[in-house]
Design an enzyme around this catalytic site. Structure first.
Site, PDB file in Angstrom:
ATOM      1  CG  HIS A   1      -2.053   0.900   1.199  1.00  0.00           C
ATOM      2  ND1 HIS A   1      -1.911   2.281   1.101  1.00  0.00           N
ATOM      3  CD2 HIS A   1      -3.383   0.666   1.228  1.00  0.00           C
ATOM      4  CE1 HIS A   1      -3.110   2.831   1.086  1.00  0.00           C
ATOM      5  NE2 HIS A   1      -4.018   1.884   1.148  1.00  0.00           N
ATOM      6  N   GLY A  11       0.302  -5.166   1.658  1.00  0.00           N
ATOM      7  CA  GLY A  11      -0.839  -5.490   0.790  1.00  0.00           C
ATOM      8  C   GLY A  11      -0.421  -6.269  -0.434  1.00  0.00           C
ATOM      9  CE1 TYR A  29      -3.190  -6.103   5.568  1.00  0.00           C
ATOM     10  CE2 TYR A  29      -4.514  -8.085   5.662  1.00  0.00           C
ATOM     11  CZ  TYR A  29      -3.728  -7.198   4.948  1.00  0.00           C
ATOM     12  OH  TYR A  29      -3.486  -7.424   3.608  1.00  0.00           O
TER      13      TYR A  29
HETATM   14  O1  YZS Z   1      12.575   8.818   0.663  1.00  0.00           O
HETATM   15  P1  YZS Z   1      11.913   8.699  -0.684  1.00  0.00           P
HETATM   16  O2  YZS Z   1      10.996   9.814  -1.027  1.00  0.00           O
HETATM   17  O3  YZS Z   1      12.869   8.272  -1.790  1.00  0.00           O
HETATM   18  O4  YZS Z   1      10.894   7.433  -0.566  1.00  0.00           O
HETATM   19  C1  YZS Z   1      11.400   6.167  -0.139  1.00  0.00           C
HETATM   20  C2  YZS Z   1      10.279   5.480   0.631  1.00  0.00           C
HETATM   21  O5  YZS Z   1       9.560   6.350   1.482  1.00  0.00           O
HETATM   22  C3  YZS Z   1       9.392   5.053  -0.524  1.00  0.00           C
HETATM   23  N1  YZS Z   1       8.531   3.944  -0.125  1.00  0.00           N
HETATM   24  C4  YZS Z   1       7.201   4.017   0.022  1.00  0.00           C
HETATM   25  N2  YZS Z   1       6.361   5.064  -0.136  1.00  0.00           N
HETATM   26  C5  YZS Z   1       5.048   4.807   0.094  1.00  0.00           C
HETATM   27  N3  YZS Z   1       4.568   3.603   0.454  1.00  0.00           N
HETATM   28  C6  YZS Z   1       5.384   2.537   0.604  1.00  0.00           C
HETATM   29  N4  YZS Z   1       4.873   1.335   0.907  1.00  0.00           N
HETATM   30  C7  YZS Z   1       6.780   2.728   0.394  1.00  0.00           C
HETATM   31  N5  YZS Z   1       7.869   1.928   0.464  1.00  0.00           N
HETATM   32  C8  YZS Z   1       8.928   2.685   0.142  1.00  0.00           C
HETATM   33  O6  YZS Z   1      10.266   4.638  -1.566  1.00  0.00           O
HETATM   34  C9  YZS Z   1      11.515   5.327  -1.418  1.00  0.00           C
HETATM   35  C10 YZS Z   1      12.631   4.314  -1.321  1.00  0.00           C
HETATM   36  O7  YZS Z   1      12.378   3.589  -0.110  1.00  0.00           O
HETATM   37  P2  YZS Z   1      13.593   3.223   0.875  1.00  0.00           P
HETATM   38  O8  YZS Z   1      13.004   2.696   2.132  1.00  0.00           O
HETATM   39  O9  YZS Z   1      14.536   4.342   0.945  1.00  0.00           O
HETATM   40  O10 YZS Z   1      14.266   2.022   0.041  1.00  0.00           O
HETATM   41  P3  YZS Z   1      14.992   0.747   0.669  1.00  0.00           P
HETATM   42  O11 YZS Z   1      15.850   1.160   1.819  1.00  0.00           O
HETATM   43  O12 YZS Z   1      15.570   0.006  -0.472  1.00  0.00           O
HETATM   44  O13 YZS Z   1      13.817  -0.144   1.301  1.00  0.00           O
HETATM   45  C11 YZS Z   1      12.829  -0.655   0.440  1.00  0.00           C
HETATM   46  C12 YZS Z   1      11.711  -1.212   1.351  1.00  0.00           C
HETATM   47  C13 YZS Z   1      10.515  -1.620   0.477  1.00  0.00           C
HETATM   48  C14 YZS Z   1      12.262  -2.412   2.161  1.00  0.00           C
HETATM   49  C15 YZS Z   1      11.315  -0.085   2.341  1.00  0.00           C
HETATM   50  O14 YZS Z   1      10.992   1.061   1.581  1.00  0.00           O
HETATM   51  C16 YZS Z   1      10.106  -0.459   3.143  1.00  0.00           C
HETATM   52  O15 YZS Z   1      10.194  -1.217   4.118  1.00  0.00           O
HETATM   53  N6  YZS Z   1       8.925   0.065   2.668  1.00  0.00           N
HETATM   54  C17 YZS Z   1       7.668  -0.183   3.399  1.00  0.00           C
HETATM   55  C18 YZS Z   1       7.178  -1.586   3.021  1.00  0.00           C
HETATM   56  C19 YZS Z   1       5.893  -1.872   3.772  1.00  0.00           C
HETATM   57  O16 YZS Z   1       5.911  -2.111   4.986  1.00  0.00           O
HETATM   58  N7  YZS Z   1       4.788  -1.857   3.038  1.00  0.00           N
HETATM   59  C20 YZS Z   1       3.467  -2.150   3.596  1.00  0.00           C
HETATM   60  C21 YZS Z   1       2.556  -0.936   3.467  1.00  0.00           C
HETATM   61  N8  YZS Z   1       1.292  -1.266   4.116  1.00  0.00           N
HETATM   62  C22 YZS Z   1       0.406  -2.093   3.511  1.00  0.00           C
HETATM   63  O17 YZS Z   1       0.593  -2.549   2.395  1.00  0.00           O
HETATM   64  C23 YZS Z   1      -0.811  -2.439   4.290  1.00  0.00           C
HETATM   65  C24 YZS Z   1      -1.674  -1.241   4.550  1.00  0.00           C
HETATM   66  S1  YZS Z   1      -0.401  -3.218   5.796  1.00  0.00           S
HETATM   67  O18 YZS Z   1       0.512  -2.262   6.477  1.00  0.00           O
HETATM   68  O19 YZS Z   1      -1.614  -3.427   6.541  1.00  0.00           O
HETATM   69  O20 YZS Z   1       0.297  -4.436   5.444  1.00  0.00           O
END
Ligand code: YZS
Ligand code: YZS
Length: 276
Positions: free
Chosen positions: A70, A114, A144
């Site tokens: 998401h 998601g 969730y």
């Molecule tokens: O700093 P900038 O502007 O370059 O942006 C960063 C991150 O903020 C952005 N980004 C995201 N933006 C919005 N939504 C996201 N889900 C998201 N994930 C990342 O992308 C730019 C690069 O991210 P970095 O963290 O700097 O990259 P890196 O260190 O390589 O790490 C990549 C991951 C994917 C491991 C890291 O970004 C991360 O942990 N992202 C969040 C993944 C996550 O937890 N997604 C779940 C979101 N929630 C849901 O889907 C549901 C609602 S729930 O939470 O219920 O499961």
């Protein structure tokens, strides 16, 4: 209008009766933004209406991320339910489950939140050995939702589903294979050939009418779960509302966007002082 002109964030192509949908927003790590989810639903409709026998969902990865889940920027902070039944991501998950031809996720990167539910919503998953899968609401302070949780429980069993939700840490492809989250694991260089030989070739050979009738039966029967008393749903809703209207939810979003560890202050007893 060619198939691709109608989509912004996905590439869609049909080859030999298979509809390939490629999430193509690598700059945003293929986040399941409202726009991405709307494109995906439109692409599912297109694949079915073009008489395809199956749909493949894959991604143009960046930084090894298949999809970051998401779009956290789009999580509502007005007290509304971030995972209500009709939000674009939830609607997309339902459509993947409902479209009456097999949907196969072809995964060669890390899958988050998601996007993990998206993979589970597909009928089958083939992954390369470097793929990982994480469901991360606990990391962000999100409650969730019941249908999503039941999805994981039905597919993985209670024990693994609890581990994934409570720890919010990625599981490796081999582990995911062992618990039945995915169907096949291959080396990265053999992913496409495995997709073709093990999944797509038989689907082209088989009767798509028979397969579609069987998928429609799976869909109806999978909903035949044990009946939960309405009081159960009221309690679920009360817990969920307290979480997404609570301080942890806002803190989780802000911490992620400010790139710092969250400082959650919520307590289990905030939900109910009765531990049982
Ligand atoms: O700093 P900038 O502007 O370059 O942006 C960063 C991150 O903020 C952005 N980004 C995201 N933006 C919005 N939504 C996201 N889900 C998201 N994930 C990342 O992308 C730019 C690069 O991210 P970095 O963290 O700097 O990259 P890196 O260190 O390589 O790490 C990549 C991951 C994917 C491991 C890291 O970004 C991360 O942990 N992202 C969040 C993944 C996550 O937890 N997604 C779940 C979101 N929630 C849901 O889907 C549901 C609602 S729930 O939470 O219920 O499961
Ligand atoms: O040519 P002759 O007269 O020697 O007969 C052949 C086959 O026609 C016959 N035979 C069968 N006859 C009626 N019903 C069957 N299920 C059936 N299976 C085989 O047996 C003779 C030898 O078969 P060959 O194919 O020449 O032998 P071979 O090349 O060694 O292959 C063996 C298998 C079993 C791999 C092959 O015959 C085959 O794939 N058979 C069909 C297996 C199958 O799909 N059965 C499911 C039938 N349907 C159901 O049970 C449900 C209704 S459903 O379809 O919903 O699952």
């Amino acid at each position: 209008m060619t198939s691709n002109e109608r989509f912004q964030l996905v590439d869609v192509k049909i080859e030999d009766r298979i509809c390939f949908i490629t999430m193509n927003n690598p700059e945003k790590l293929n986040c399941l933004s409202d726009a991405m989810c709307r494109d995906m639903v439109e692409a599912l409709h297109y694949g079915y209406s073009e008489q395809c026998v199956a749909i493949v969902i894959r991604a143009n990865c960046r930084k090894g991320v298949w999809s970051a889940g998401h779009d956290i920027h789009e999580l509502p902070q007005d007290g509304s339910d971030p995972l209500a039944y009709d939000v674009p991501m939830e609607r997309m998950l339902h459509r993947v489950q409902e479209v009456a031809i097999p949907v196969i996720a072809c995964v060669d990167g890390s899958v988050w939140g998601g996007a993990c539910d998206l993979c589970l919503s597909c009928d089958m998953i083939v992954a390369s050995e470097n793929a990982t899968f994480a469901i991360t609401p606990a990391k962000i302070g999100i409650p969730y939702n019941a249908s999503g949780i039941m999805h994981f429980v039905n597919q993985l069993g209670l024990n693994k589903a609890r581990e994934m939700f409570f720890l919010a840490t990625p599981i490796e492809a081999r582990d995911a294979l062992n618990v039945g989250l995915i169907n096949r694991v291959t080396t990265a260089d053999k992913l496409e050939s495995e997709l073709e030989s093990h999944f797509l070739a038989p689907l082209r050979r088989n009767s798509v009418m028979s397969v579609s009738a069987i998928k429609r039966q799976f869909r109806i029967l999978s909903k035949a779960s044990s009946v939960i008393p309405s009081e159960g749903f009221e309690r679920i809703n009360a817990y969920r509302t307290r979480v997404y209207k609570g301080a942890d939810y806002i803190e989780g979003i802000n911490a992620f966007l400010e790139k710092r560890a969250p400082n959650f202050k919520g307590k289990a007893s905030d939900l109910d002082t009765n531990p049982f």
